[in-house]
Structure formats: C-alpha cells, structure tokens
Write a protein that holds these residues in place. Structure first.
Motif, mmCIF file in Angstrom:
data_model
loop_
_atom_site.group_PDB
_atom_site.id
_atom_site.type_symbol
_atom_site.label_atom_id
_atom_site.label_comp_id
_atom_site.label_asym_id
_atom_site.label_seq_id
_atom_site.Cartn_x
_atom_site.Cartn_y
_atom_site.Cartn_z
ATOM 1 N N SER A 68 41.538 -1.372 15.608
ATOM 2 C CA SER A 68 41.142 -1.196 17.005
ATOM 3 C C SER A 68 42.245 -0.534 17.826
ATOM 4 N N ARG A 71 42.873 3.434 15.362
ATOM 5 C CA ARG A 71 41.691 4.300 15.317
ATOM 6 C C ARG A 71 41.823 5.419 14.289
ATOM 7 N N ASN A 72 42.611 5.202 13.254
ATOM 8 C CA ASN A 72 42.787 6.195 12.199
ATOM 9 C C ASN A 72 42.792 5.443 10.873
#
Length: 179
Positions: A68, A71-72
C-alpha cells in the motif's frame, strides 16, 4: 490543508511527497543505490528504512502494508525476497548516504544513497585490542636476551674481541692474539 509535521515539503504537497518517496524507494530497492539531491536523500532514508523493517517482520500483513505504501510489485518482491534476508541480523542503519559533489546544471548538492547489504561483523563492546604483531614494551616486559650469553651472567663477563682466548693455542678468526 493540514500543517506539515516536519519542516518544508520537498514537493508541492504531502500527497505528492509520499508518491515521490515511494517511487524513489522502489528505485532504491530495485537498483540497490540511487543518485539524488542531498535533501531528497535525507528525506528518503527514514522512509526506506521503515519499509525494510516492515519487510524483516515478514508475513502477509506486513507485505500488504508495504504494497500500500510502495505500489510497485517488483520492488516489493525484491524487498521481501532478496533484501530482507540479507539485513536480518542488522538492527537499523540499512542505508548509507555519501555526498558526491554538485550538479552541473544548478549546483545542487548531490548524494548517493545505497543499501548496506554486507553482513554485520560480530564485534562485541570493549574488545578493541592491539593486533597480534605488536608486543608489549612496558616496564614489566623483559628485554631481549643478548645472543651468546647465558642467563645469570653479566654483560661484563663476555670476552672482548681484542683480548686473548683462555687457551693460547686456540684462536679463532674473529679474535686477535696478543703475545
């Protein structure tokens, strides 16, 4: 707009700063080092170290919390599978910032932030000793013995090279015979 908690923001707002830090962290985890400005490196260090600490805990909840933030998925996989086992014994200090000079365009101070993946040395407190090659030369140490002398004999008891040997028939090449 909420008041910033830690000084001025490095970008336009707090949301944008979180996104920039997440992208920089992903690049740091994928490449193991990142060249950026000193201000950004100093803001990135605690952000990235918290993610590394989260990855050391392992587990599904930690992985979802890190996803969260990052994000990768590729960076998350690298962090949890490759980086976390290497820093398992290290208690903090997962990154190193090295100043590398100034940027040619605007003269901004640049820095290299890199992950420290070397194992921690097993050094305990108070064990900084001298190397084995150094000998004790204090007042309690005995001087080196003179070659050719027996223990208990004084230095004056040794024969000189200019005097005759005890037996005049014996002569050595190092001694002169006086008659």
């Amino acid at each position: 707009m909420p008041k910033p908690s830690r000084g001025p923001r490095m970008c336009s707002g707090p949301d944008h700063e979180r996104l920039v830090l997440a992208n920089m962290s992903a690049s740091l985890f994928l490449n193991k080092k990142l060249r950026t400005t000193e201000a950004r490196a100093k803001r990135l260090r605690p952000f990235a170290e918290k993610l590394v600490t989260l990855s050391k805990r392992g587990g599904l909840h930690s992985r979802r919390r890190a996803l969260s933030i990052l994000r990768n998925k590729a960076a998350l996989h690298e962090l949890f599978t490759n980086i976390a086992p290497l820093v398992e014994d290290r208690n903090g200090g997962y990154t190193r910032i090295t100043k590398v000079g100034f940027r040619s365009g605007d003269g901004a101070p640049m820095a290299l932030i890199e992950l420290i993946l070397e194992p921690v040395s097993a050094r305990t407190r108070g064990t900084d000793t001298l190397p084995d090659t150094v000998t004790d030369t204090g007042p309690d140490s005995a001087p080196d013995p003179v070659p050719g002398s027996e223990p208990g004999s004084a230095a004056g008891d040794l024969p000189d090279a200019d005097t005759a040997p005890a037996d005049p028939g014996e002569s050595s090449s190092n001694q002169r015979v006086i008659r």
